[in-house]
Design a protein around this motif. Structure first.
Motif, PDB file in Angstrom:
ATOM      1  N   VAL A   1       0.822  -1.211   0.000  1.00  0.00           N
ATOM      2  CA  VAL A   1       0.000   0.000   0.000  1.00  0.00           C
ATOM      3  C   VAL A   1       0.860   1.266   0.000  1.00  0.00           C
ATOM      4  CG1 VAL A   1      -0.298   0.373   2.498  1.00  0.00           C
ATOM      5  CG2 VAL A   1      -2.185   0.897   0.929  1.00  0.00           C
ATOM      6  N   TYR A   2       2.154   1.143   0.261  1.00  0.00           N
ATOM      7  CA  TYR A   2       3.062   2.281   0.181  1.00  0.00           C
ATOM      8  C   TYR A   2       3.514   2.571  -1.252  1.00  0.00           C
ATOM      9  CZ  TYR A   2       3.615   2.737   5.242  1.00  0.00           C
ATOM     10  OH  TYR A   2       3.394   2.971   6.581  1.00  0.00           O
ATOM     11  N   GLU A   3       3.122   1.740  -2.190  1.00  0.00           N
ATOM     12  CA  GLU A   3       3.510   1.921  -3.586  1.00  0.00           C
ATOM     13  C   GLU A   3       2.901   3.211  -4.133  1.00  0.00           C
ATOM     14  OE1 GLU A   3       5.234   1.701  -6.962  1.00  0.00           O
ATOM     15  OE2 GLU A   3       5.542  -0.020  -5.622  1.00  0.00           O
ATOM     16  N   SER A   4       3.734   4.053  -4.758  1.00  0.00           N
ATOM     17  CA  SER A   4       3.243   5.323  -5.297  1.00  0.00           C
ATOM     18  C   SER A   4       2.776   5.211  -6.741  1.00  0.00           C
ATOM     19  CB  SER A   4       4.332   6.398  -5.193  1.00  0.00           C
ATOM     20  OG  SER A   4       5.474   6.024  -5.941  1.00  0.00           O
ATOM     21  N   ASP A   5       3.181   4.162  -7.454  1.00  0.00           N
ATOM     22  CA  ASP A   5       2.746   3.957  -8.834  1.00  0.00           C
ATOM     23  C   ASP A   5       1.376   3.277  -8.802  1.00  0.00           C
ATOM     24  OD1 ASP A   5       2.273   2.985 -11.461  1.00  0.00           O
ATOM     25  OD2 ASP A   5       4.422   3.005 -11.875  1.00  0.00           O
ATOM     26  N   LEU A   6       0.335   4.069  -8.982  1.00  0.00           N
ATOM     27  CA  LEU A   6      -1.025   3.545  -8.874  1.00  0.00           C
ATOM     28  C   LEU A   6      -1.321   2.510  -9.946  1.00  0.00           C
ATOM     29  CD1 LEU A   6      -3.160   6.700  -7.995  1.00  0.00           C
ATOM     30  CD2 LEU A   6      -1.815   5.211  -6.506  1.00  0.00           C
TER      31      LEU A   6
ATOM     32  N   ALA B   1      -6.237  -2.586   3.331  1.00  0.00           N
ATOM     33  CA  ALA B   1      -4.913  -2.152   3.783  1.00  0.00           C
ATOM     34  C   ALA B   1      -4.823  -0.634   3.777  1.00  0.00           C
ATOM     35  CB  ALA B   1      -3.819  -2.743   2.893  1.00  0.00           C
ATOM     36  N   PHE B   2      -4.252  -0.078   4.853  1.00  0.00           N
ATOM     37  CA  PHE B   2      -4.094   1.369   4.992  1.00  0.00           C
ATOM     38  C   PHE B   2      -2.616   1.727   5.101  1.00  0.00           C
ATOM     39  CE2 PHE B   2      -8.320   0.472   6.657  1.00  0.00           C
ATOM     40  CZ  PHE B   2      -9.100   1.464   6.078  1.00  0.00           C
ATOM     41  N   ARG B   3      -2.237   2.799   4.425  1.00  0.00           N
ATOM     42  CA  ARG B   3      -0.865   3.296   4.471  1.00  0.00           C
ATOM     43  C   ARG B   3      -0.659   4.190   5.691  1.00  0.00           C
ATOM     44  NH1 ARG B   3       0.986   7.102  -0.388  1.00  0.00           N
ATOM     45  NH2 ARG B   3      -0.092   8.659   0.877  1.00  0.00           N
ATOM     46  N   GLY B   4       0.560   4.193   6.216  1.00  0.00           N
ATOM     47  CA  GLY B   4       0.914   5.096   7.299  1.00  0.00           C
ATOM     48  C   GLY B   4       1.119   6.512   6.796  1.00  0.00           C
ATOM     49  N   THR B   5       1.459   7.388   7.725  1.00  0.00           N
ATOM     50  CA  THR B   5       1.630   8.798   7.379  1.00  0.00           C
ATOM     51  C   THR B   5       2.765   9.000   6.382  1.00  0.00           C
ATOM     52  OG1 THR B   5       1.987  11.007   8.265  1.00  0.00           O
ATOM     53  CG2 THR B   5       3.172   9.218   9.327  1.00  0.00           C
ATOM     54  N   GLN B   6       2.588   9.961   5.468  1.00  0.00           N
ATOM     55  CA  GLN B   6       3.619  10.293   4.491  1.00  0.00           C
ATOM     56  C   GLN B   6       3.958  11.786   4.497  1.00  0.00           C
ATOM     57  OE1 GLN B   6       5.097   7.241   3.783  1.00  0.00           O
ATOM     58  NE2 GLN B   6       5.654   8.509   2.061  1.00  0.00           N
TER      59      GLN B   6
ATOM     60  N   ILE C   1      -5.779  -4.347   7.786  1.00  0.00           N
ATOM     61  CA  ILE C   1      -4.379  -4.220   8.180  1.00  0.00           C
ATOM     62  C   ILE C   1      -3.910  -2.774   8.010  1.00  0.00           C
ATOM     63  CG2 ILE C   1      -3.804  -6.613   7.643  1.00  0.00           C
ATOM     64  CD1 ILE C   1      -2.610  -5.695   5.005  1.00  0.00           C
ATOM     65  N   GLY C   2      -2.866  -2.422   8.751  1.00  0.00           N
ATOM     66  CA  GLY C   2      -2.304  -1.090   8.631  1.00  0.00           C
ATOM     67  C   GLY C   2      -1.018  -0.993   9.423  1.00  0.00           C
ATOM     68  N   HIS C   3      -0.159  -0.096   8.994  1.00  0.00           N
ATOM     69  CA  HIS C   3       1.117   0.137   9.665  1.00  0.00           C
ATOM     70  C   HIS C   3       1.167   1.579  10.140  1.00  0.00           C
ATOM     71  CE1 HIS C   3       5.377   1.701   9.154  1.00  0.00           C
ATOM     72  NE2 HIS C   3       5.513   0.835  10.150  1.00  0.00           N
ATOM     73  N   SER C   4       1.695   1.796  11.348  1.00  0.00           N
ATOM     74  CA  SER C   4       1.880   3.143  11.880  1.00  0.00           C
ATOM     75  C   SER C   4       0.517   3.836  11.996  1.00  0.00           C
ATOM     76  CB  SER C   4       2.844   3.912  10.979  1.00  0.00           C
ATOM     77  OG  SER C   4       3.310   5.084  11.578  1.00  0.00           O
ATOM     78  N   MET C   5       0.367   5.044  11.465  1.00  0.00           N
ATOM     79  CA  MET C   5      -0.933   5.689  11.500  1.00  0.00           C
ATOM     80  C   MET C   5      -1.966   4.871  10.741  1.00  0.00           C
ATOM     81  SD  MET C   5      -2.081   9.567  10.509  1.00  0.00           S
ATOM     82  CE  MET C   5      -2.389   9.338   8.770  1.00  0.00           C
ATOM     83  N   GLY C   6      -1.522   4.139   9.726  1.00  0.00           N
ATOM     84  CA  GLY C   6      -2.430   3.249   9.000  1.00  0.00           C
ATOM     85  C   GLY C   6      -3.016   2.182   9.905  1.00  0.00           C
ATOM     86  N   GLY C   7      -2.261   1.767  10.937  1.00  0.00           N
ATOM     87  CA  GLY C   7      -2.782   0.818  11.907  1.00  0.00           C
ATOM     88  C   GLY C   7      -3.886   1.432  12.747  1.00  0.00           C
ATOM     89  N   ALA C   8      -3.721   2.698  13.119  1.00  0.00           N
ATOM     90  CA  ALA C   8      -4.767   3.395  13.857  1.00  0.00           C
ATOM     91  C   ALA C   8      -6.034   3.501  13.019  1.00  0.00           C
ATOM     92  CB  ALA C   8      -4.270   4.783  14.257  1.00  0.00           C
ATOM     93  N   ILE C   9      -5.882   3.865  11.737  1.00  0.00           N
ATOM     94  CA  ILE C   9      -7.035   3.978  10.844  1.00  0.00           C
ATOM     95  C   ILE C   9      -7.687   2.607  10.648  1.00  0.00           C
ATOM     96  CG2 ILE C   9      -7.768   4.623   8.521  1.00  0.00           C
ATOM     97  CD1 ILE C   9      -5.394   6.584   8.457  1.00  0.00           C
ATOM     98  N   ALA C  10      -6.869   1.572  10.484  1.00  0.00           N
ATOM     99  CA  ALA C  10      -7.393   0.216  10.311  1.00  0.00           C
ATOM    100  C   ALA C  10      -8.227  -0.202  11.512  1.00  0.00           C
ATOM    101  CB  ALA C  10      -6.240  -0.766  10.097  1.00  0.00           C
ATOM    102  N   SER C  11      -7.798   0.168  12.698  1.00  0.00           N
ATOM    103  CA  SER C  11      -8.526  -0.203  13.916  1.00  0.00           C
ATOM    104  C   SER C  11      -9.902   0.442  13.937  1.00  0.00           C
ATOM    105  CB  SER C  11      -7.723   0.204  15.153  1.00  0.00           C
ATOM    106  OG  SER C  11      -6.485  -0.477  15.186  1.00  0.00           O
ATOM    107  N   PHE C  12      -9.980   1.719  13.578  1.00  0.00           N
ATOM    108  CA  PHE C  12     -11.284   2.389  13.522  1.00  0.00           C
ATOM    109  C   PHE C  12     -12.155   1.808  12.410  1.00  0.00           C
ATOM    110  CE2 PHE C  12      -9.118   6.004  15.775  1.00  0.00           C
ATOM    111  CZ  PHE C  12      -9.937   5.983  16.898  1.00  0.00           C
TER     112      PHE C  12
ATOM    113  N   ASN D   1      10.189  -3.822   4.375  1.00  0.00           N
ATOM    114  CA  ASN D   1      10.265  -2.373   4.482  1.00  0.00           C
ATOM    115  C   ASN D   1       8.874  -1.766   4.373  1.00  0.00           C
ATOM    116  OD1 ASN D   1      11.298   0.173   4.642  1.00  0.00           O
ATOM    117  ND2 ASN D   1      12.285   0.169   2.643  1.00  0.00           N
ATOM    118  N   LEU D   2       8.467  -1.017   5.406  1.00  0.00           N
ATOM    119  CA  LEU D   2       7.133  -0.426   5.437  1.00  0.00           C
ATOM    120  C   LEU D   2       7.242   1.096   5.357  1.00  0.00           C
ATOM    121  CD1 LEU D   2       5.602  -2.711   8.210  1.00  0.00           C
ATOM    122  CD2 LEU D   2       4.979  -2.715   5.787  1.00  0.00           C
TER     123      LEU D   2
END
Length: 355
Positions: A51-56, A103-108, A172-183, A301-302
């Motif tokens: 989900v951290y991939e920037s090439d959509l 899947a949610f991405r963390g803060t960027q 699933i989510g990593h970092s802030m993405g984990g917080a968003i995933a929980s909600f 690597n996340l």
């Protein structure tokens, strides 16, 4: 006076004037806790890395360099990009798990160092609806409820169930993405009556108080937070043990990764923690000061390729799958009415534009 002195003073005042109000999180018996699956965790961390991939184009067609190994054959149903708040998520079908993955991405934005420092000063500042005494971090709450993410995810879950039936949902989510995933998982369970929701997050910060954690553990019992060694983010916002009901408090269940051995014989062990959410023998047993431990879980690597921007790459041929709102937020949907029956893999052969 420096931040460290102010923080110590605040902790002391909390301990002196603490008043225990609200609902207390009780330690669960092991029989009531979700079962941790090491193989599943290693698969899900790969899904989270993608989900951290920037090439959509490559992410939507699942042809990116991160879209391989244990995640091959995944089908993206919807890809949601909130340009305004620099957020990204996808929903799709994992054949190898027979489940819908969200899947949610963390803060960027800005830098992770600035984000971590900011978390030290975050206060409980929002009452969670219909949960007496439960308070949460409004920024994390709004990142899911008040952006493009929530309507996009809910729409994609409905489409996925229409396509694949009433199968498990893994958020699933990593970092802030984990917080968003929980909600998100709580929203799916409480407001949308989903019965088969699982949660696994990596390096998630605390998102609410003990009352909220107690409700969460009852309503979303199949939730696991994986924490890595000295990762700083699971220690934030701070938990004050002398003020247990009015401070931030993790919900259970934590699985802590930590290193054993010396020199070249170091290896990573896993500890399944108790049901308190704040097991003192797990990540709280160490000083959480490492950003590098936050960015790599199970050797994966996340993080995105670059910080300080919300850079995305798109292909003109994505137009048939694309909807853009007035704010420029993007939703790519496999079930978009304009989509052709051609395979998505052909998209990876063309040119791309950078946003």
């Amino acid at each position: 006076m420096g931040k460290g002195i102010w923080l110590k003073t605040a902790v002391l005042l909390c301990c002196v004037f603490a008043v225990s109000l609200g609902r207390e999180l009780k330690v669960k018996h092991e029989d009531d806790m979700p079962v941790f699956n090491h193989t599943l965790a290693k698969i899900l961390v790969e899904y989270n890395a993608a989900v951290y991939e920037s090439d959509l184009t490559e992410l939507f067609s699942w042809t990116c360099s991160r879209c391989s190994d244990m995640t091959q054959g995944f089908e993206v149903i919807e890809l949601i990009v909130d340009i305004q708040y620099c957020l990204q998520a996808y929903v799709g079908f994992a054949k190898n798990l027979n489940a819908i993955i969200i899947a949610f991405r963390g803060t960027q934005e800005h830098s992770i160092q600035n984000w971590v420092e900011d978390l030290y000063w975050k206060q409980l500042d929002l009452n969670y609806p219909d949960m007496p005494d439960a308070m949460v971090h409004h920024g994390f709450y709004y990142a899911y409820h008040n952006t493009t993410l929530r309507p996009g995810v809910l729409s994609a879950v409905k489409k996925s169930k229409d396509l694949y039936g009433d199968i498990n949902i893994i958020v699933i989510g990593h970092s802030m993405g984990g917080a968003i995933a929980s909600f998100c998982a709580l929203d799916l369970t409480v407001l949308h009556k989903a019965k088969n929701v699982q949660v696994m997050t990596f390096g998630q910060p605390r998102i609410g108080n003990a009352a909220f954690a107690a409700y969460y553990s009852e309503l979303v019992p199949n939730a696991i937070r994986v924490t890595n060694d000295h990762d700083v983010v699971p220690h934030l916002p701070p938990y004050y043990s002398c003020f247990p009901r009015k401070t931030y408090h993790h919900f259970p269940k934590e699985v802590w990764l930590y290193k054993l051995g010396f020199g070249s014989l170091v290896y990573t062990a896993e500890k399944v923690c108790d049901g308190s959410g704040e097991d003192p023998s797990c990540s709280r047993s160490v000083m959480g000061k490492s950003i590098s431990d936050h960015l790599v879980y199970y050797g994966v690597n996340l993080q995105a390729e670059t910080w300080n921007s919300c850079r995305i790459v798109t292909d003109p041929r994505l137009a048939r799958y694309r909807t853009t709102d007035h704010a420029g937020n993007i939703i790519l949907s496999r079930t978009h009415p304009a989509a052709s029956p051609q395979t998505l893999n052909t998209l990876s052969d063309g040119g791309a534009d950078t946003v």
